[in-house]
Design a protein around this motif. Structure first.
Motif, PDB file in Angstrom:
ATOM      1  N   TYR A  35       0.818  -1.214   0.000  1.00 62.39           N
ATOM      2  CA  TYR A  35       0.000   0.000   0.000  1.00 62.39           C
ATOM      3  C   TYR A  35       0.855   1.268   0.000  1.00 62.39           C
ATOM      4  O   TYR A  35       0.328   2.365  -0.103  1.00 62.39           O
ATOM      5  CB  TYR A  35      -0.933   0.007   1.217  1.00 62.39           C
ATOM      6  N   THR A  74      12.171   9.824  10.734  1.00 64.91           N
ATOM      7  CA  THR A  74      11.388   8.871   9.975  1.00 64.91           C
ATOM      8  C   THR A  74      12.045   8.661   8.618  1.00 64.91           C
ATOM      9  O   THR A  74      13.185   9.039   8.393  1.00 64.91           O
ATOM     10  CB  THR A  74       9.908   9.351   9.882  1.00 64.91           C
ATOM     11  N   GLY A  76      11.005   6.861   4.358  1.00 70.30           N
ATOM     12  CA  GLY A  76      11.790   5.656   4.162  1.00 70.30           C
ATOM     13  C   GLY A  76      11.942   4.922   5.500  1.00 70.30           C
ATOM     14  O   GLY A  76      11.115   5.028   6.377  1.00 70.30           O
ATOM     15  N   GLU A  77      12.994   4.222   5.596  1.00 71.84           N
ATOM     16  CA  GLU A  77      13.284   3.551   6.854  1.00 71.84           C
ATOM     17  C   GLU A  77      14.544   4.206   7.440  1.00 71.84           C
ATOM     18  O   GLU A  77      15.627   4.074   6.862  1.00 71.84           O
ATOM     19  CB  GLU A  77      13.475   2.048   6.613  1.00 71.84           C
ATOM     20  N   THR A 103      10.303   6.564  14.166  1.00 67.90           N
ATOM     21  CA  THR A 103       9.369   5.550  13.690  1.00 67.90           C
ATOM     22  C   THR A 103      10.122   4.652  12.717  1.00 67.90           C
ATOM     23  O   THR A 103      10.850   5.120  11.859  1.00 67.90           O
ATOM     24  CB  THR A 103       8.089   6.156  13.070  1.00 67.90           C
ATOM     25  N   SER A 127       6.169   0.077  13.104  1.00 64.10           N
ATOM     26  CA  SER A 127       5.052  -0.198  12.204  1.00 64.10           C
ATOM     27  C   SER A 127       4.951  -1.703  11.999  1.00 64.10           C
ATOM     28  O   SER A 127       5.911  -2.339  11.566  1.00 64.10           O
ATOM     29  CB  SER A 127       5.284   0.493  10.859  1.00 64.10           C
ATOM     30  N   VAL A 167      -1.670  -0.437  10.108  1.00 65.59           N
ATOM     31  CA  VAL A 167      -2.645   0.189   9.207  1.00 65.59           C
ATOM     32  C   VAL A 167      -3.840  -0.764   9.139  1.00 65.59           C
ATOM     33  O   VAL A 167      -3.677  -1.955   8.843  1.00 65.59           O
ATOM     34  CB  VAL A 167      -2.051   0.412   7.793  1.00 65.59           C
ATOM     35  N   MET A 197      -4.995   5.626   4.739  1.00 59.50           N
ATOM     36  CA  MET A 197      -5.180   6.970   4.187  1.00 59.50           C
ATOM     37  C   MET A 197      -4.971   7.006   2.673  1.00 59.50           C
ATOM     38  O   MET A 197      -4.081   6.328   2.159  1.00 59.50           O
ATOM     39  CB  MET A 197      -4.204   7.931   4.856  1.00 59.50           C
ATOM     40  N   MET A 352       3.756   7.754   0.952  1.00 54.86           N
ATOM     41  CA  MET A 352       4.104   7.854   2.363  1.00 54.86           C
ATOM     42  C   MET A 352       5.599   7.572   2.557  1.00 54.86           C
ATOM     43  O   MET A 352       6.218   8.137   3.435  1.00 54.86           O
ATOM     44  CB  MET A 352       3.270   6.829   3.115  1.00 54.86           C
TER      45      MET A 352
HETATM   46  N1  SAM Z   1       9.755   3.031   7.785  1.00 53.67           N
HETATM   47  C1  SAM Z   1       9.233   3.723   8.908  1.00 53.67           C
HETATM   48  C2  SAM Z   1       8.096   2.932   9.517  1.00 53.67           C
HETATM   49  O1  SAM Z   1       7.799   1.844   9.037  1.00 53.67           O
HETATM   50  O2  SAM Z   1       7.533   3.381  10.513  1.00 53.67           O
HETATM   51  C3  SAM Z   1       8.789   5.147   8.658  1.00 53.67           C
HETATM   52  C4  SAM Z   1       8.090   5.513   7.393  1.00 53.67           C
HETATM   53  S1  SAM Z   1       6.542   4.678   7.056  1.00 53.67           S
HETATM   54  C5  SAM Z   1       6.074   5.443   5.527  1.00 53.67           C
HETATM   55  C6  SAM Z   1       5.459   5.413   8.257  1.00 53.67           C
HETATM   56  C7  SAM Z   1       4.116   4.780   8.435  1.00 53.67           C
HETATM   57  O3  SAM Z   1       3.243   5.140   7.380  1.00 53.67           O
HETATM   58  C8  SAM Z   1       4.103   3.278   8.514  1.00 53.67           C
HETATM   59  O4  SAM Z   1       3.474   2.916   9.707  1.00 53.67           O
HETATM   60  C9  SAM Z   1       3.228   2.876   7.330  1.00 53.67           C
HETATM   61  O5  SAM Z   1       2.486   1.710   7.593  1.00 53.67           O
HETATM   62  C10 SAM Z   1       2.332   4.078   7.240  1.00 53.67           C
HETATM   63  N2  SAM Z   1       1.610   4.204   5.972  1.00 53.67           N
HETATM   64  C11 SAM Z   1       2.082   4.135   4.723  1.00 53.67           C
HETATM   65  N3  SAM Z   1       1.095   4.329   3.811  1.00 53.67           N
HETATM   66  C12 SAM Z   1      -0.038   4.524   4.531  1.00 53.67           C
HETATM   67  C13 SAM Z   1      -1.397   4.791   4.185  1.00 53.67           C
HETATM   68  N4  SAM Z   1      -1.792   4.893   2.924  1.00 53.67           N
HETATM   69  N5  SAM Z   1      -2.296   4.955   5.187  1.00 53.67           N
HETATM   70  C14 SAM Z   1      -1.905   4.859   6.475  1.00 53.67           C
HETATM   71  N6  SAM Z   1      -0.647   4.633   6.869  1.00 53.67           N
HETATM   72  C15 SAM Z   1       0.278   4.457   5.911  1.00 53.67           C
END
Ligand code: SAM
Length: 357
Positions: A35, A74, A76-77, A103, A127, A167, A197, A352
């Motif tokens: 996603y 935050t 990426g990772e 995160t 996450s 999510v 989202m 995201m």
């Molecule tokens: N890699 C790190 C992590 O996993 O926390 C930080 C970046 S990641 C993009 C941050 C969060 O955004 C993750 O928990 C991911 O599941 C969430 N995320 C990504 N796309 C999303 C969406 N469409 N709706 C809700 N949460 C989303």
């Protein structure tokens, strides 16, 4: 680089105080959650585009001078960026008053958890959408549930508060809800189900997959007695999350609505970014790893900080000016979301993974 005076906090045109920055330190990630990153690949930023660690430190200093009290690292990772631990050490040393958070997907967390604790990290958001190793691989593309699980254990052992973010997706992780409830019952962790989202053009947001917070809570009620935890005072700017561990501050639930589990150690909660938006109390700005300021998650309008930051003469004052002026016109994301009901598509193009969540 730190300041001794108390700066006036940044306030926007809606009276919201901005005191929290989400700082993405890389757009690269070791997972490919369907996603978040599926679909047509966007190329990674080049090394030149990504802010150097020195520049990130300078930005944190500027933010502190502008009244920012909390920085969430935050991506990426964040943990895939080389020499992350050196950077983190420099950051906490240079800005001892800043509340640093992180995160992460947790894959690389286990070996560094004790050192993160030593350096002062009090809480980490991990996450994790599922507790099933096979489903984890289906969602993320990597067979790494075991590594994440070790990371969670290592943080708990080190005394870092763990907040798990899942999510909520119909047809994907509904079956995981009872397991997450048991996890929160038996461990001092906070599990939060976040509404899916419509962010990121070309990704897989669909109304069919949307599992609302109300429905998550209704379902959760079948497995546990949920006792609401106190929320933030009305009309106040909230601290970001439930479980703020500073004893001097009142307990706030931020965008998360949290529930104690009767007879348990941890808590379960929901973050309803769509159905119960928290724009009125939004206190955050986002900065991407190439130095673009994003004032609302749902708006693709971004303001470049890097040219000013790298300019030999413009520098700090100019960066501050951009943040002040652009921060002041921070939009109300919910207005942007209304578009979704009309067009049934992602409200913004950036994914995201490059925004940082
Ligand atoms: N890699 C790190 C992590 O996993 O926390 C930080 C970046 S990641 C993009 C941050 C969060 O955004 C993750 O928990 C991911 O599941 C969430 N995320 C990504 N796309 C999303 C969406 N469409 N709706 C809700 N949460 C989303």
């Amino acid at each position: 680089m730190t300041t001794s005076h108390h700066p006036r906090a940044l306030t926007d045109s809606h009276g919201r105080t901005v005191n929290y920055i989400r700082l993405s330190i890389t757009d690269r990630c070791n997972l490919r959650c369907f996603y978040c990153r599926a679909g047509k690949d966007t190329p990674f930023m080049s090394h030149d585009e990504i802010l150097r660690y020195e520049e990130l430190l300078e930005l944190i200093g500027i933010a502190e001078e502008m009244g920012v009290r909390k920085v969430r690292l935050t991506g990426g990772e964040p943990l895939v960026r080389r020499d992350f631990m050196d950077f983190f050490e420099r950051a906490v040393t240079a800005y001892p008053k800043m509340d640093f958070r992180m995160t992460t997907n947790g894959v690389l967390l286990a070996p560094i958890a004790p050192r993160l604790k030593e350096l002062g990290l009090r809480a980490v958001n991990i996450s994790l959408d599922t507790l099933d190793p096979g489903r984890f691989k289906e969602i993320t593309g990597l067979d790494a549930f075991g590594a994440v699980w070790e990371g969670i254990q290592a943080c708990m052992d080190a005394g870092i508060q763990v907040k798990l973010n899942a999510v909520a997706m119909r047809g994907v992780n509904e079956a995981d809800l009872p397991g997450f409830i048991e996890l929160a019952r038996n461990n001092p962790v906070h599990v939060r189900f976040i509404e899916f989202m419509p962010v990121g053009g070309g990704t897989t947001w669909e109304t069919d997959r949307f599992w609302s917070s109300e429905d998550v809570l209704k379902e959760a009620g079948k497995y546990a007695e949920l006792i609401p935890m106190p929320g933030p005072p009305r009309n106040s700017n909230f601290d970001e999350e439930a479980g703020n561990s500073r004893p001097s501050k009142p307990y706030t639930s931020g965008p998360a609505r949290m529930y104690r589990i009767e007879g348990g150690q941890g808590a379960l909660g929901v973050i309803s970014a769509l159905t119960n938006h928290f724009c009125d109390a939004c206190n955050r700005l986002r900065i991407s790893s190439d130095g673009r300021l994003r004032t609302c998650l749902f708006s693709d309008k971004e303001y470049k900080l890097r040219p000013a930051l790298r300019h030999p003469k413009l520098g700090r004052e100019s960066v501050k000016k951009i943040i002040t002026q652009c921060g002041a016109i921070k939009p109300i994301g919910h207005e942007i979301l209304k578009q979704l009901t009309r067009e049934r598509r992602a409200v913004c193009d950036k994914r995201m993974s490059s925004i940082g969540g």
